[in-house]
Design a protein around this motif. Structure first.
Motif, mmCIF file in Angstrom:
data_model
loop_
_atom_site.group_PDB
_atom_site.id
_atom_site.type_symbol
_atom_site.label_atom_id
_atom_site.label_comp_id
_atom_site.label_asym_id
_atom_site.label_seq_id
_atom_site.Cartn_x
_atom_site.Cartn_y
_atom_site.Cartn_z
ATOM 1 N N ARG A 304 0.831 -1.202 0.000
ATOM 2 C CA ARG A 304 0.000 0.000 0.000
ATOM 3 C C ARG A 304 0.871 1.261 0.000
ATOM 4 O O ARG A 304 0.525 2.265 -0.635
ATOM 5 C CB ARG A 304 -0.912 -0.004 1.221
ATOM 6 N N ASP A 340 -7.930 -3.003 -6.956
ATOM 7 C CA ASP A 340 -7.888 -1.555 -7.191
ATOM 8 C C ASP A 340 -6.689 -1.176 -8.058
ATOM 9 O O ASP A 340 -6.783 -0.308 -8.932
ATOM 10 C CB ASP A 340 -7.823 -0.805 -5.862
ATOM 11 N N ALA A 343 -7.520 -2.126 -11.681
ATOM 12 C CA ALA A 343 -8.858 -1.818 -12.205
ATOM 13 C C ALA A 343 -8.816 -0.999 -13.485
ATOM 14 O O ALA A 343 -9.594 -1.256 -14.423
ATOM 15 C CB ALA A 343 -9.679 -1.084 -11.149
ATOM 16 N N PHE A 350 -9.191 -7.077 -12.109
ATOM 17 C CA PHE A 350 -10.080 -6.693 -11.014
ATOM 18 C C PHE A 350 -10.944 -7.875 -10.619
ATOM 19 O O PHE A 350 -11.053 -8.219 -9.445
ATOM 20 C CB PHE A 350 -10.949 -5.501 -11.431
#
Length: 433
Positions: A304, A340, A343, A350
């Motif tokens: 992340r 995400d 996507a 996705f």
């Protein structure tokens, strides 16, 4: 999980969707709410039990059944050591929390029974050796109590013998004692090691089963003595009390020993500025170090960080690498992050990652997958697949899926609805198409 009859699945959906429109010519496919309520109380009770089994995780309940069967097999055999080995091997895996609590209670019950048995036996060295051979590994505390009785008896006998030796000079007694120390003064390293192992096991176990008050008492002395895992547990317990300063202190000690969970906690504290000054660069370094030690949660957070570019330059390639590392351990948030991430550039990916999360029982993933198939985003539209995923999401407690089910059932033929119903039942039982 036991198989759920199609009639119960149909009845449940009819009950949940009461108020939604249905087509008159599809009575043979969907039972009405009145049919649901007409079932006997026993059937409803059984259904509620089944629903409770998969609430929050449709496939996780099957895993629970496997774990419960393993525990029942442990309980069916008469020995204590297999229970202790189970506790030591599983004590760091919170997926086994319910089973660990049961096994710990049974292990303690059996040790209590052994203690009661030996309380009725004569405190002799022979009996102590028998108890040690059979129960030192699992019941060291009980062995220690019996050993104290034996030592007390030996000391009393020795004292009586000394009092009768009136002709021996005090110098000779002192010399003899110095050359041959009594057995009670000699360290029992085997017993001490067993007690230490049990102390560590209790700390880790109590933390895993979330018995926080007892975990705090069990882990504090171990953490103070330098145990990195116990220090991590103390940091986490402090965070549960919103004591960030104490959490940071324990996390620093744990991280200093390169213990990955301790590094992760400290990294999160630096990331949020809790108990320590906010420092995204340092947070990234700690989390990446923990991720490189194969800690899935740390790999997720590291991915992340690379994805969002906090404390480091954004890097989609490194983000995917660390997120996939976490995903390989079944980390559901990593599935969402990967969905995400892909996507926009690779929309079919996705669905790939969302499908993995949905099959692990995520109601949100099931709903989003239903939306994707219904609206034709991230790939071709598929009304039947949309209906299936909406239904599983609703059964999993995601109420917004009701609208999707109502919409999709109007788009399906009787045959397609029947097929979809079968797929819903298969999904509930973990038999994915």
């Amino acid at each position: 999980m036991h198989a759920i009859p199609a009639t119960l699945v149909v009845g449940l959906l009819a009950f949940t969707l009461s108020g939604c429109s249905s087509l008159p010519d599809r009575k043979q496919v969907w039972s009405r709410s009145s049919d649901f309520f007409s079932q006997s109380a026993e059937v409803l009770k059984a259904q509620r039990k089944r629903l409770a089994n998969f609430a929050g995780s449709l496939v996780g309940s099957h895993d629970d059944e496997v774990r419960d069967s393993e525990v029942e097999a442990l309980f069916a055999q008469p020995y204590i050591d297999p229970l202790t080995r189970y506790l030591e091997e599983r004590s760091v895996d919170d997926r086994f929390a319910a089973q660990l609590a049961r096994v710990a209670a049974e292990r303690n019950r059996r040790c209590d029974a052994i203690s009661a048995t030996y309380a009725q036996r004569e405190a002799t060295g022979d009996n102590l050796q028998r108890m040690r051979r059979g129960y030192l590994y699992s019941c060291p505390g009980e062995v220690q109590v019996f050993a104290s009785r034996v030592d007390s008896g030996s000391a009393s006998v020795a004292s009586a013998r000394t009092s009768t030796a009136v002709k021996a000079s005090s110098e000779e007694i002192t010399k003899t004692a110095a050359e041959s120390p009594p057995a009670t003064d000699r360290p029992d390293t085997e017993l001490e090691d067993a007690l230490t192992r049990r102390e560590h096991s209790d700390c880790y176990l109590l933390y895993t089963i979330r018995n926080n008050t007892q975990a705090l008492a069990a882990c504090q002395p171990l953490a103070a003595a330098g145990d990195a895992k116990a220090q991590h547990h103390m940091a986490s317990l402090a965070l549960m009390r919103n004591d960030a300063a104490t959490a940071a202190d324990w996390a620093k000690r744990s991280a200093a020993q390169q213990y990955a969970p301790g590094q992760l906690v400290l990294g999160q504290l630096y990331q949020d500025g809790r108990g320590v000054p906010q420092d995204p660069v340092r947070a990234h370094g700690l989390m990446k170090s923990a991720a490189d030690r194969d800690l899935a949660e740390a790999a997720y957070h590291t991915g992340r960080i690379y994805m969002n570019g906090t404390g480091v330059s954004a890097d989609a390639g490194l983000a995917a690498r660390y997120l996939e590392q976490a995903a390989s351990s079944g980390h559901i948030p990593a599935y969402f992050a990967l969905a995400d991430l892909h996507a926009a550039s690779e929309p079919e990916r996705f669905r790939y990652w969302m499908d993995k999360a949905a099959r692990q029982g995520s109601a949100r993933a099931q709903f989003l997958l239903g939306e994707s198939y219904a609206r034709g985003t991230h790939g071709p539209a598929d009304n039947e697949a949309a209906y299936v995923w909406y239904s599983l999401a609703l059964l999993n407690g995601h109420d917004p899926a009701k609208t999707g089910i109502e919409r999709q059932q109007k788009l399906l033929t009787n045959s397609q609805l029947a097929t979809a119903r079968s797929r819903v039942e298969d999904g509930i039982n973990g038999r994915w198409y």
